[in-house]
Design an enzyme around this catalytic site. Sequence first.
Site, mmCIF file in Angstrom:
data_model
loop_
_atom_site.group_PDB
_atom_site.id
_atom_site.type_symbol
_atom_site.label_atom_id
_atom_site.label_comp_id
_atom_site.label_asym_id
_atom_site.label_seq_id
_atom_site.Cartn_x
_atom_site.Cartn_y
_atom_site.Cartn_z
ATOM 1 N N CYS A 133 122.218 -67.432 94.962
ATOM 2 C CA CYS A 133 122.968 -67.290 96.215
ATOM 3 C C CYS A 133 124.475 -67.074 96.008
ATOM 4 O O CYS A 133 125.078 -66.204 96.646
ATOM 5 C CB CYS A 133 122.749 -68.510 97.106
ATOM 6 N N HIS A 246 127.997 -70.912 101.878
ATOM 7 C CA HIS A 246 128.740 -71.123 100.628
ATOM 8 C C HIS A 246 130.097 -70.431 100.733
ATOM 9 O O HIS A 246 130.199 -69.297 101.227
ATOM 10 C CB HIS A 246 128.017 -70.478 99.437
#
Length: 339
Positions: A133, A246
């Site tokens: 990710c 994130h």
Amino acid sequence: MLKKKNKYVVAVVGATGAVGNEMMAVLEERNFPDDGIRLFASERSEGIKLPYRGDEVAVETLNEDSFKGIDIALFSAGAERSRIWAPVAARSGCVVVDNSSQWRMDPEVPLVVPEVNPHDLKWHKGIIANPNCSTIQMVVALKPIHDAAKIKRVVVTTFQAVSGTGKKAMDELLKQTTDLLNFREVTCSVYPHQIAFNVLPHIDKFLDNGYTKEEMKMVNETKKIMGDSSIRVTATTVRVPVFRGHSESLNIETKKKLSANEARAVLSTAPGIVVYDAPEKNVYPLPIYAAGKDETFVGRIREDESIENGINMWIVADNLKKGAALNAVQIAEKLIEMA
Ligand code: 25A
Ligand code: L14
């Protein structure tokens, strides 16, 4: 190889997990040309029904014959399950898009972010790996900079949400937060320390070189996806008490000089990116706004005044969408386009 059809039978392996759930949502949201869906998880979830396009679909467990009749399988059930079952699926003639770390660095397996290296899909042998990710959102933003000015070195620090670890970690952050606010004792099971009201410089296991596996994924996967092993990357990956999204701080050193305005210009026309950069109005990417969105948001674009050719930037994306489920579905869509 995927054969051209009007509709494809799709499977989600690990359907009850955080990423599996999101894969189903993304397929539905994008009106993927599926001809029915099959859902797989462990015995723990066998028989439970999950909603998909107004139907209820029962969760099955895997066996050697599970993949017969399935065209595309999206895996997110952990590296060990992918090690065992992705080859079984591929042998059944199914194309696997695997979200685990198991096959990413295998030279026989393409590692793909559609905005960056869609051409690598041409040489797959039944398994395609979906990158980590933190790597995905970083390379989406590095690619246009690399094309414009050739990247020599990247120093990255991440601020990663707990949903990357899965549902249990989200439950842990919620429980620790409410326990602390109610003066109750905190217990830790997913992470080695309290994550509520804290910051942990530790994601995945530590390796002999002092880095974590997550940090080395960012180093190695970036070179493979960008198709350039000369790009030097060093990473520090940090867990923060955020549920979803994130964030990353990047320092990029380039061969050619790129001004902040030039960087902003190449990023604003690049696929999958939204430049969100008006500091005078307090406008910069934030995980609370990136959550649920498809794009990678870039801001705080400025020159690194300590070196000749350097750019700093701040990148935020939804780790369950672009960082996992969406990228996997986009790979499947590209495969269909190429079939
Ligand atoms: O090895 P890796 O690649 O590093 O990945 C490790 C873990 O990280 C997540 C994923 O967790 C994985 O297990 N993950 C991987 N890549 C990720 C990424 N890019 C990522 N997360 C974010 N970004 P997860 O919880 O999201 O998903 C796990 C899923 O796998 C299913 N599964 C397990 N064994 C399986 C299987 N599927 C098929 N065959 C098997 N043999 C798992 O299904 C889940 O869907 P489940 O039925 O076991 O889980 C149902 C619910 O139970 C919770 N749960 C999980 N473990 C336990 C548990 N409950 C109690 N005790 C447990 N030990 C789950 O949270 C789920 O809600
Ligand atoms: O896909 O945040 O390699 O704990 C494994 C660790 C995803 C994130 C991967 C985390 C990662 C996960």
